[in-house]
Motif scaffolding. Structure first.
Motif, short mmCIF file in Angstrom:
data_model
loop_
_atom_site.label_atom_id
_atom_site.label_comp_id
_atom_site.label_asym_id
_atom_site.label_seq_id
_atom_site.Cartn_x
_atom_site.Cartn_y
_atom_site.Cartn_z
N MET A 225 -18.98 -92.40 11.29
CA MET A 225 -18.66 -91.37 12.30
C MET A 225 -17.63 -90.40 11.73
SD MET A 225 -20.66 -92.35 14.68
CE MET A 225 -20.10 -91.30 16.02
N ARG A 226 -18.01 -89.66 10.68
CA ARG A 226 -17.10 -88.76 10.00
C ARG A 226 -17.63 -87.33 10.10
NH1 ARG A 226 -20.27 -91.17 6.10
NH2 ARG A 226 -21.46 -89.70 4.80
N ALA A 227 -16.74 -86.42 9.81
CA ALA A 227 -17.17 -85.02 9.74
C ALA A 227 -17.98 -84.79 8.47
CB ALA A 227 -15.94 -84.11 9.77
N LYS A 228 -18.95 -83.91 8.54
CA LYS A 228 -19.78 -83.65 7.38
C LYS A 228 -18.99 -83.11 6.20
CE LYS A 228 -24.03 -82.81 9.99
NZ LYS A 228 -25.13 -81.85 10.27
N THR A 229 -17.91 -82.39 6.48
CA THR A 229 -17.12 -81.80 5.41
C THR A 229 -16.27 -82.84 4.68
OG1 THR A 229 -15.38 -81.29 7.02
CG2 THR A 229 -17.03 -79.57 6.57
N ALA A 230 -16.12 -84.04 5.25
CA ALA A 230 -15.25 -85.06 4.64
C ALA A 230 -15.90 -85.73 3.44
CB ALA A 230 -14.88 -86.12 5.69
N GLY A 231 -17.22 -85.70 3.35
CA GLY A 231 -17.89 -86.36 2.24
C GLY A 231 -18.05 -87.85 2.49
N THR A 232 -18.65 -88.54 1.53
CA THR A 232 -18.91 -89.97 1.70
C THR A 232 -17.72 -90.84 1.39
OG1 THR A 232 -19.74 -90.10 -0.57
CG2 THR A 232 -21.35 -89.67 1.18
N GLY A 233 -16.75 -90.34 0.67
CA GLY A 233 -15.58 -91.15 0.34
C GLY A 233 -14.78 -90.53 -0.78
N GLY A 234 -13.92 -91.33 -1.41
CA GLY A 234 -13.10 -90.84 -2.50
C GLY A 234 -12.76 -91.98 -3.45
N GLU A 235 -12.05 -91.66 -4.52
CA GLU A 235 -11.65 -92.68 -5.47
C GLU A 235 -10.35 -92.29 -6.14
OE1 GLU A 235 -13.81 -91.72 -9.69
OE2 GLU A 235 -15.02 -92.80 -8.19
N LEU A 236 -9.68 -93.30 -6.70
CA LEU A 236 -8.40 -93.11 -7.36
C LEU A 236 -8.36 -94.01 -8.58
CD1 LEU A 236 -5.40 -92.11 -7.39
CD2 LEU A 236 -4.87 -94.08 -5.95
N THR A 237 -8.10 -93.45 -9.76
CA THR A 237 -7.99 -94.21 -10.99
C THR A 237 -6.54 -94.33 -11.40
OG1 THR A 237 -10.19 -93.54 -11.74
CG2 THR A 237 -8.66 -94.34 -13.41
N VAL A 238 -6.11 -95.55 -11.69
CA VAL A 238 -4.73 -95.83 -12.08
C VAL A 238 -4.74 -96.37 -13.50
CG1 VAL A 238 -2.66 -97.17 -11.56
CG2 VAL A 238 -4.12 -96.35 -9.69
N ARG A 239 -3.86 -95.83 -14.35
CA ARG A 239 -3.75 -96.28 -15.73
C ARG A 239 -2.40 -96.94 -15.96
NH1 ARG A 239 -7.84 -94.50 -18.81
NH2 ARG A 239 -9.17 -92.87 -17.90
N THR A 240 -2.38 -97.89 -16.88
CA THR A 240 -1.15 -98.61 -17.21
C THR A 240 -0.75 -98.34 -18.65
OG1 THR A 240 -2.34 -100.60 -17.92
CG2 THR A 240 -1.75 -100.44 -15.59
#
Length: 438
Positions: A225-240
């Motif tokens: 139940m999201r707005a169409k402009t929000a997209g399907t999701g997101g991601e975040l890459t963390v480096r050490t």
């Protein structure tokens, strides 16, 4: 067979914040032992007997497993000498199967705690059986004829009278785990609660593969139940900066990065991937110092070990001219020179492991029994002697004297065995297990 088994079950509470699946739980458990199995789609079984010394003793290992299991949202955990018994105790929320002798614990459990017994619960109730102990009191012959063979097999496995067979969970080459929230997460920082459970799973996978992570990715999927402009999701890459397995360090890094993220729509589930990993150097716990691999003389290394442990604790083997398997090898102080000795060429194969004392075997039709009837493959090899051994190191008619016929036998469960039959021993004749081949 008797061991140290743990059974773990994820929470089935619909109000739980997150739900961990059995596959993820099994992958996490592989850091403690390779003997991990999923039992009947409801629990994960671990056999940790061979891992106790590696983790500093049974108590330390139990505390670590129980502590991390609590963080993973495990609903119940039980311990027992067999896997079937651990699963039975888990189903009735009994935790410790080592508090008393195993039969006294299992005899009081209801029939439904073992699946093979629960299938015949109605018939067994009509026979007056309400507990596993009641079933065990029934004649085995009648049970075998009236019910399927799985009932007696499962009972014997639970009580440690018959070996158990499981399909062990393989360790995957890559790590990827998903977790579904039971509510909509509207702020990125709130993803950290579920992400920590995935970090625990990834840390277990890294430990099992002896690797460290240098980059990992957290993905989130937006609610339907999201707005169409929000997209399907997101991601975040963390480096050490360097390879690590530390959950605390990875958690702090992820928390700092999530604080800068703004979700475009509520998230319903998350996924964690180990995107970059490298082998990690483990601390050596060997008694032998690393200098021996750098060319240091063996004699100098032994002197240092003797100074640390005592001269009486550093010994070396000496082969002795003797036909008796238990007397072929002696142990002398490492600093003592080895005397010259002519060693007998044994044409009969000797096992890699000998029992401290020969174990008397049951017989059926004059055939030895050990976890079933044994099949004789080779023999006899007659050994007589030892009259010169006056110190009585070996049992026999006289101190040290033996009169035996040795055989190589095959057990379908225990493998190749060295057994012998006594000769001219009066009432002491019979079959004995003396060793096991690798």
């Amino acid at each position: 067979m008797i061991g140290i088994w743990a059974a773990l079950s994820p929470s089935k509470n619909p109000d739980s914040c997150t739900a961990i699946d059995l596959q993820g739980l099994a992958i996490w458990a592989l850091q403690f032992t390779p003997r991990v199995a999923m039992a009947e789609g409801e629990a994960v079984l671990l056999e940790i007997g061979a891992s106790v010394r590696l983790f500093g003793g049974l108590e330390n290992l139990r505390l670590r497993i129980e502590g991390e299991a609590t963080e993973l949202g495990i609903d119940a955990i039980s311990w027992a000498p067999t896997g079937t018994a651990a699963l039975a105790l888990l189903r009735c929320r009994e935790g410790d199967g080592f508090a008393r002798p195993l039969p006294s614990i299992l005899d009081k459990l209801p029939l439904e705690t073992i699946t093979a017994v629960a299938r015949h619960q109605g018939t067994l109730h009509r026979l007056g059986s309400r507990t596993l102990g009641d079933v065990r009191k029934l004649p085995r012959g009648g049970l075998g004829r009236r019910f399927d063979k799985q009932l007696l097999t499962a009972l014997d496995q639970a009580y440690g009278l018959r070996p158990e067979v499981y399909e062990w969970v393989p360790l995957p080459e890559t790590f990827s785990a998903r977790l579904e929230f039971q509510f909509r997460v509207e702020h990125a920082a709130a993803l950290m609660f579920g992400a920590r459970r995935l970090l625990l799973q990834m840390s277990g996978w890294l430990a099992a593969r002896h690797m460290g992570v240098t980059a990992f990715t957290l993905r989130w999927c937006h609610d339907a139940m999201r707005a169409k402009t929000a997209g399907t999701g997101g991601e975040l890459t963390v480096r050490t900066a360097e390879a690590t397995q530390s959950v605390e360090h990875l958690g702090r890094l992820l928390t700092e990065h999530l604080a800068k993220v703004e979700l475009l729509a509520p998230a319903g589930d998350i996924e964690l991937l180990a995107t970059e990993t490298i082998p990690i150097t483990q601390e050596s716990k060997s008694l032998l110092p690393d200098t021996i691999r750098q060319g240091e003389a063996t004699a100098l290394v032994l002197e240092r070990i003797q100074a640390r442990l005592g001269k009486e604790r550093v010994v070396r083997p000496r082969l002795v001219e003797d036909h008796r398997p238990e007397c072929i090898q002696q142990w002398l102080p490492a600093e003592q020179p080895l005397p010259r000795a002519s060693v007998i060429d044994h044409h009969f194969p000797l096992p890699g492991w000998l029992l401290a004392e020969p174990l008397r075997l049951a017989e059926r039709d004059n055939r030895p029994m050990y976890q079933g009837q044994l099949q004789i493959l080779l023999g006899p090899d007659r050994v007589e002697g030892g009259w010169w051994d006056r110190q009585g190191k070996v049992e026999g008619a006289a101190p040290g004297t033996v009169q035996r016929d040795y055989f190589v036998a095959l057990s379908h469960h225990a493998g190749l065995l060295l057994v012998f039959q006594r000769r001219l021993a009066g009432d002491e004749t019979g079959w004995f297990l003396h060793g096991q081949y690798a």
